[in-house]
Design a protein around this motif. Structure first.
Motif, mmCIF file in Angstrom:
data_model
loop_
_atom_site.group_PDB
_atom_site.id
_atom_site.type_symbol
_atom_site.label_atom_id
_atom_site.label_comp_id
_atom_site.label_asym_id
_atom_site.label_seq_id
_atom_site.Cartn_x
_atom_site.Cartn_y
_atom_site.Cartn_z
ATOM 1 N N GLN A 352 0.829 -1.200 0.000
ATOM 2 C CA GLN A 352 0.000 0.000 0.000
ATOM 3 C C GLN A 352 0.866 1.254 0.000
ATOM 4 O O GLN A 352 0.549 2.229 -0.682
ATOM 5 C CB GLN A 352 -0.935 0.003 1.204
ATOM 6 N N MET A 353 1.951 1.226 0.762
ATOM 7 C CA MET A 353 2.867 2.375 0.760
ATOM 8 C C MET A 353 3.357 2.666 -0.660
ATOM 9 O O MET A 353 3.390 3.824 -1.109
ATOM 10 C CB MET A 353 4.080 2.111 1.655
ATOM 11 N N GLN A 354 3.714 1.618 -1.362
ATOM 12 C CA GLN A 354 4.210 1.798 -2.729
ATOM 13 C C GLN A 354 3.107 2.277 -3.658
ATOM 14 O O GLN A 354 3.335 3.129 -4.529
ATOM 15 C CB GLN A 354 4.825 0.488 -3.218
ATOM 16 N N ASN A 355 1.889 1.748 -3.481
ATOM 17 C CA ASN A 355 0.758 2.189 -4.309
ATOM 18 C C ASN A 355 0.428 3.657 -4.093
ATOM 19 O O ASN A 355 -0.054 4.348 -4.997
ATOM 20 C CB ASN A 355 -0.479 1.343 -4.010
ATOM 21 N N LEU A 356 0.675 4.140 -2.861
ATOM 22 C CA LEU A 356 0.390 5.548 -2.541
ATOM 23 C C LEU A 356 1.547 6.467 -2.915
ATOM 24 O O LEU A 356 1.517 7.661 -2.630
ATOM 25 C CB LEU A 356 0.088 5.692 -1.046
ATOM 26 N N GLY A 357 2.565 5.901 -3.536
ATOM 27 C CA GLY A 357 3.684 6.720 -4.004
ATOM 28 C C GLY A 357 4.716 7.022 -2.941
ATOM 29 O O GLY A 357 5.539 7.925 -3.109
ATOM 30 N N MET A 358 4.687 6.266 -1.833
ATOM 31 C CA MET A 358 5.667 6.487 -0.764
ATOM 32 C C MET A 358 6.804 5.489 -0.869
ATOM 33 O O MET A 358 6.575 4.311 -1.141
ATOM 34 C CB MET A 358 5.005 6.345 0.617
ATOM 35 N N LYS A 359 8.018 5.969 -0.631
ATOM 36 C CA LYS A 359 9.157 5.072 -0.544
ATOM 37 C C LYS A 359 9.251 4.567 0.892
ATOM 38 O O LYS A 359 9.407 5.370 1.813
ATOM 39 C CB LYS A 359 10.442 5.795 -0.934
ATOM 40 N N PRO A 360 9.138 3.275 1.114
ATOM 41 C CA PRO A 360 9.161 2.745 2.494
ATOM 42 C C PRO A 360 10.430 3.147 3.231
ATOM 43 O O PRO A 360 11.516 3.186 2.658
ATOM 44 C CB PRO A 360 9.095 1.226 2.290
ATOM 45 N N SER A 361 10.264 3.449 4.502
ATOM 46 C CA SER A 361 11.395 3.837 5.348
ATOM 47 C C SER A 361 12.150 2.596 5.809
ATOM 48 O O SER A 361 11.707 1.464 5.623
ATOM 49 C CB SER A 361 10.897 4.612 6.565
ATOM 50 N N ARG A 362 13.290 2.828 6.444
ATOM 51 C CA ARG A 362 14.063 1.706 6.993
ATOM 52 C C ARG A 362 13.271 0.977 8.074
ATOM 53 O O ARG A 362 13.386 -0.236 8.227
ATOM 54 C CB ARG A 362 15.394 2.209 7.563
ATOM 55 N N GLY A 363 12.439 1.738 8.812
ATOM 56 C CA GLY A 363 11.603 1.104 9.835
ATOM 57 C C GLY A 363 10.578 0.164 9.229
ATOM 58 O O GLY A 363 10.299 -0.907 9.769
ATOM 59 N N ALA A 364 9.988 0.560 8.065
ATOM 60 C CA ALA A 364 9.020 -0.306 7.389
ATOM 61 C C ALA A 364 9.713 -1.569 6.880
ATOM 62 O O ALA A 364 9.184 -2.686 7.020
ATOM 63 C CB ALA A 364 8.359 0.447 6.234
ATOM 64 N N TYR A 365 10.881 -1.404 6.282
ATOM 65 C CA TYR A 365 11.652 -2.573 5.838
ATOM 66 C C TYR A 365 11.990 -3.477 7.029
ATOM 67 O O TYR A 365 11.948 -4.703 6.930
ATOM 68 C CB TYR A 365 12.938 -2.132 5.150
ATOM 69 N N ASP A 366 12.336 -2.859 8.135
ATOM 70 C CA ASP A 366 12.704 -3.625 9.341
ATOM 71 C C ASP A 366 11.542 -4.511 9.787
ATOM 72 O O ASP A 366 11.725 -5.716 10.035
ATOM 73 C CB ASP A 366 13.095 -2.654 10.459
ATOM 74 N N GLY A 367 10.351 -3.928 9.885
ATOM 75 C CA GLY A 367 9.196 -4.702 10.322
ATOM 76 C C GLY A 367 8.869 -5.832 9.363
ATOM 77 O O GLY A 367 8.585 -6.955 9.785
ATOM 78 N N LEU A 368 8.924 -5.541 8.057
ATOM 79 C CA LEU A 368 8.582 -6.562 7.060
ATOM 80 C C LEU A 368 9.601 -7.699 7.076
ATOM 81 O O LEU A 368 9.230 -8.883 7.069
ATOM 82 C CB LEU A 368 8.515 -5.932 5.668
ATOM 83 N N ILE A 369 10.875 -7.366 7.104
ATOM 84 C CA ILE A 369 11.909 -8.409 7.099
ATOM 85 C C ILE A 369 11.804 -9.275 8.347
ATOM 86 O O ILE A 369 11.889 -10.509 8.279
ATOM 87 C CB ILE A 369 13.311 -7.769 6.990
ATOM 88 N N ARG A 370 11.578 -8.646 9.500
ATOM 89 C CA ARG A 370 11.528 -9.415 10.749
ATOM 90 C C ARG A 370 10.347 -10.391 10.759
ATOM 91 O O ARG A 370 10.470 -11.528 11.215
ATOM 92 C CB ARG A 370 11.476 -8.475 11.957
ATOM 93 N N VAL A 371 9.196 -9.943 10.266
ATOM 94 C CA VAL A 371 8.031 -10.841 10.284
ATOM 95 C C VAL A 371 8.185 -11.952 9.249
ATOM 96 O O VAL A 371 7.760 -13.096 9.474
ATOM 97 C CB VAL A 371 6.723 -10.050 10.068
ATOM 98 N N LEU A 372 8.829 -11.669 8.116
ATOM 99 C CA LEU A 372 9.054 -12.718 7.118
ATOM 100 C C LEU A 372 10.052 -13.752 7.636
ATOM 101 O O LEU A 372 9.893 -14.956 7.407
ATOM 102 C CB LEU A 372 9.572 -12.093 5.813
ATOM 103 N N LEU A 373 11.071 -13.288 8.330
ATOM 104 C CA LEU A 373 12.050 -14.208 8.901
ATOM 105 C C LEU A 373 11.414 -15.099 9.963
ATOM 106 O O LEU A 373 11.748 -16.275 10.079
ATOM 107 C CB LEU A 373 13.217 -13.429 9.518
#
Length: 796
Positions: A352-373
């Motif tokens: 959704q962040m990408q669809n809204l034209g936002m570049k995800p922050s390092r915090g967003a990447y952090d949350g996504l990577i941690r939950v996928l791991l």
């Protein structure tokens, strides 16, 4: 009266030059000299003299000098000046103190504020509301909460003061910053009593305090009450999202986030940044009535779907600040998804962040990577990490820590260490502990030493889990299945002592697991004196009654070290002190009887087990069989085997190996073949020890063909049916008949994947193929050896 001159600031010089002669005539001394001094930019200050000291008589001048003294850190001089403010009966007002109070409020300096307050009372000066606010600020910032409440009581005693919501907000803000929730109820009660109402700042501070209390129901209550009197705005939604995510309410935070997205793309608001750095919405904030305390019951959650929107950003002069709020809120919710293990919502929000034209922050990447791991795989986390690297974004330390921990979990030690080395500031020992645990699993002692050294270098404070792993990893010098030796014992004792001293130095108390691992390490190396005299007393002192697991470790170590007498003495001491042994204790003591050679004592322990409500299980029968074999009684051993079978006990390879070991040593092929037929009949898969015992007895008797055939059958039976069906062709082509020079190394690698039996089986089958054995008998029931021993034992 005397006159002292002091250099004035340049900004006052023009006004001095315009002063009239009449004004100048108020000062003593030659008029021409005074005019000359003023033209030079010199101020004339009226002074008085007392006990040889000069003090300014003008209260305004004293106020400035007090501030200068405080700024220079000259508290004694400031107090001295304060005591002489208003000399010669000058009429003092709150304005003569307000600048000092404001300075002390920002510093803060609560003790000096209290000194000013006492001085004002002594000189009959009442606080006005402006001064009152500064005093409350100084006291609250300095942690003088009780004094601040006492000062609020003055509002009812003075006609110049009145309570206000802003004053109480100062107290609430201080409580939130000090993380002190003890006064929250008192503050809310006084606000209700004084009928000051609440405003948006009040709700902001109450949210922070509710998070400190971990009170999710209070946050929901604040949400409901806020919605009654205010329309949600960017700042308030951001604060509620922060609160919901910190307390793990992902659903509510998601709902608030979608409201925030809608509000951002509607536009029509103005955001300003205050001097302190806080963001505010420009609008009138009128306090609402104070209707008793907030309701602290959880409000009903609204069920929401996870829909994704694609919208165009409304032009706004504050778009930078707006998008910052939006990105922070998305990152908070995605990180909350990681804690909630909700990888589906995390991935959808990221999209959704990408669809809204936002570049995800390092915090967003952090949350996504941690939950996928956590919920998917290392591969999924690495894919998102590659996305970050393509954008030249450096992962957060928490991201690197999570990656390292997952690599350790998957036993990818090189990769785990690589990520660990990239961490700049590690706040938790968790990734180090995970790597130490992996080193312990794979018995990589040297790497474990390097990991602990890195932990020390990075000044990461160990926790009790660290010491649990250190005792397990470093407590044994020898390779698995090897007993302590005269060379290894001193080194093991030295290591264990060093770890124990480090634990004490860091002030960490033993856990049950750490003391258990410590005793197990000491016992496995055969350090009996240290075990009984040093470390067992530590366990008994800390836990008072350590319990069966601790004592069983000690008794087992004594039995393994052939210290039967010491084991018996310890057992007697325990029983005399009221210790109640469990089934494991009795089994260990039955094993101890094989050292003392007392079959009668073993039966006594069996009786004790039954009286204590522990019917003998597989371990007890294994110990009994071991004992009777020490007495060279194969018939009794086989009787015990039949007895265990008749009682429905699930047999294992260890029990059968106990008989096979003695039979192999004595060359009893008849016993070997009978036991192997029983194993086949009971469907108990053999292990590496079984193969050694059987192969050795045939080899010693020069029956080489039979030895190879038996080894083939046993090795196939070590593999599960599923392994053969799924990987049979791979086993044959890549391992058993493979011509690659690394075949043996590939098989050994299976040990690292905790597939010991598979590795042993494949290596055995490869050896049989090299020695000229028949094709692999995947259907072992058709083997000539199996049929022969089965027919022989049918006649037994």
């Amino acid at each position: 009266m005397c006159v002292r001159v002091a250099l004035s600031s340049k900004k006052f010089a023009p006004s001095f030059r315009k002063s009239s002669a009449t004004e100048l005539g108020r000062y003593h001394g030659p008029r021409k000299e005074i005019l000359k001094e003023w033209r030079l930019g010199i101020t004339v200050i009226e002074e008085t003299k007392e006990n040889g000291q000069r003090y300014p008589s003008n209260p305004g001048s004293v106020q400035n000098q007090i501030m200068n003294a405080l700024h220079l850190g000259e508290r004694g001089k400031a107090s001295n000046l304060l005591s002489h403010i208003g000399y010669k009966n000058h009429m003092l007002k709150p304005n003569n103190f307000v600048k000092i109070l404001e300075y002390c409020a920002h510093t803060p300096d609560p003790p000096f504020v209290l000194e000013i307050w006492r001085t004002m009372e002594e000189k009959g000066v009442d606080l006005d509301n402006k001064s009152h606010v500064f005093v409350i600020q100084a006291l609250c910032k300095g942690g003088y909460i009780e004094q601040a409440f006492n000062l609020m009581n003055n509002c009812g005693e003075s006609q110049h003061l009145f309570p206000s919501v802003d004053k109480y907000n100062i107290i609430l803000e201080a409580l939130a910053k000090l993380k002190d929730v003890t006064y929250v109820g008192k503050c809310l009660d006084k606000m209700e009593h004084d009928m000051v109402g609440k405003n948006e700042t009040t709700y902001t501070e109450l949210l922070k305090l509710a998070v400190l209390q971990k009170n999710l129901s209070a946050v929901h209550s604040i949400w409901k009450e806020y919605a009654k009197y205010y329309n949600f705005n960017l700042i308030s939604l951001r604060e509620f999202i922060w609160a919901f995510t910190r307390l793990g309410d992902v659903e509510s935070s998601y709902e608030a986030l979608q409201q925030l997205v809608d509000l951002v793309f509607q536009g029509g608001f103005t955001i300003k940044k205050k001097a302190e750095g806080n963001l505010v919405i420009s609008r009138l904030d009128v306090p609402i009535p104070f209707y008793s305390n907030l309701e602290w019951d959880t409000c009903q959650k609204v069920k929401v779907g996870y829909g994704l929107d694609s919208k165009e950003v409304v032009k706004n002069p504050n778009i930078g600040l707006v998008m910052r709020i939006l990105k922070l809120s998305f990152a908070d919710v995605i990180q909350a998804c990681a804690r909630d293990k909700n990888h589906e919502l995390a991935e959808q929000l990221f999209l959704q962040m990408q669809n809204l034209g936002m570049k995800p922050s390092r915090g967003a990447y952090d949350g996504l990577i941690r939950v996928l791991l956590e919920e998917k795989s290392l591969h999924d986390g690495m894919e998102v990490l590659n996305m970050m690297q393509k954008r030249n974004m450096k992962p957060l330390d928490s991201t690197l820590a999570a990656l390292s921990a997952r690599c350790s979990k998957d036993l990818e030690l090189n990769l785990a260490e690589l990520f660990l080395n990239e961490i700049i500031h590690c706040k938790t020992p968790y990734p180090y502990n995970q790597l130490l645990e992996a080193c312990d699993t794979l018995d990589e002692l040297e790497r474990g030493v390097e990991v602990f050294g890195k932990m020390k270098k990075m000044k990461v404070a160990p926790n009790i889990k660290t010491y649990e792993l250190l005792f397990s990893l470093f407590g044994n010098i020898n390779i698995p299945y090897e007993n302590g030796s005269q060379e290894s014992k001193p080194e093991a004792a030295k290591r264990i002592k060093a770890i124990e001293e480090d634990r004490v130095r860091n002030g960490i108390q033993h856990s049950y697991t750490s003391i258990r691992n410590l005793l197990k390490a000491v016992g496995s190396e055969g350090l009996i004196d240290e075990l009984l005299n040093n470390y067992l007393p530590v366990a008994e002192k800390q836990f008072f009654t350590p319990g069966p697991p601790i004592y069983n470790i000690v008794l087992h170590s004594l039995v393994e070290a052939k210290e039967g007498e010491k084991a018996v003495n310890l057992f007697k001491r325990l029983v005399s002190n009221g210790y109640r042994p469990n089934d494991v204790t009795c089994t260990i003591m039955i094993d101890c009887c094989s050292i003392t050679g007392s079959f009668r004592s073993a039966h006594g322990f069996i009786s004790l087990m039954i009286r204590s409500g522990y019917p003998p299980q597989i371990y007890a029968y294994t110990s009994l069989i071991k004992l009777v074999l020490e007495l060279d009684d194969f018939d009794e051993a086989l009787n015990l085997l039949n007895q265990a079978t008749s009682r429905g006990i699930q047999l294992d390879a260890v029990l059968f190996n106990t008989i096979l070991n003695t039979a192999s040593w004595k060359g009893r092929i008849d016993i070997i073949e009978y036991v192997m037929d029983r194993m086949h009949e009971e469907r108990v898969p053999p292990d590496a020890q079984t193969c050694i015992h059987v192969f050795s007895v045939y080899e010693d008797c020069k029956l080489f063909d039979t030895a190879i055939e038996a080894l083939q059958v046993m090795s196939v039976n070590m593999l599960s049916k599923q392994d053969i069906e799924e990987n049979g062709s791979i086993f044959v082509d890549d391992f058993i008949y493979g011509e690659d020079s690394r075949v043996e190394l590939k098989a050994v690698d299976l040990f690292r994947d905790c597939k010991e039996n598979v590795a042993v089986a494949l290596l055995n089958l490869r050896g049989c193929a090299i020695m000229g054995g028949d094709r692999i008998p995947w259907l072992t029931g058709q083997s000539r050896w199996v049929r022969r021993i089965s027919d022989a034992n049918w006649c037994r």
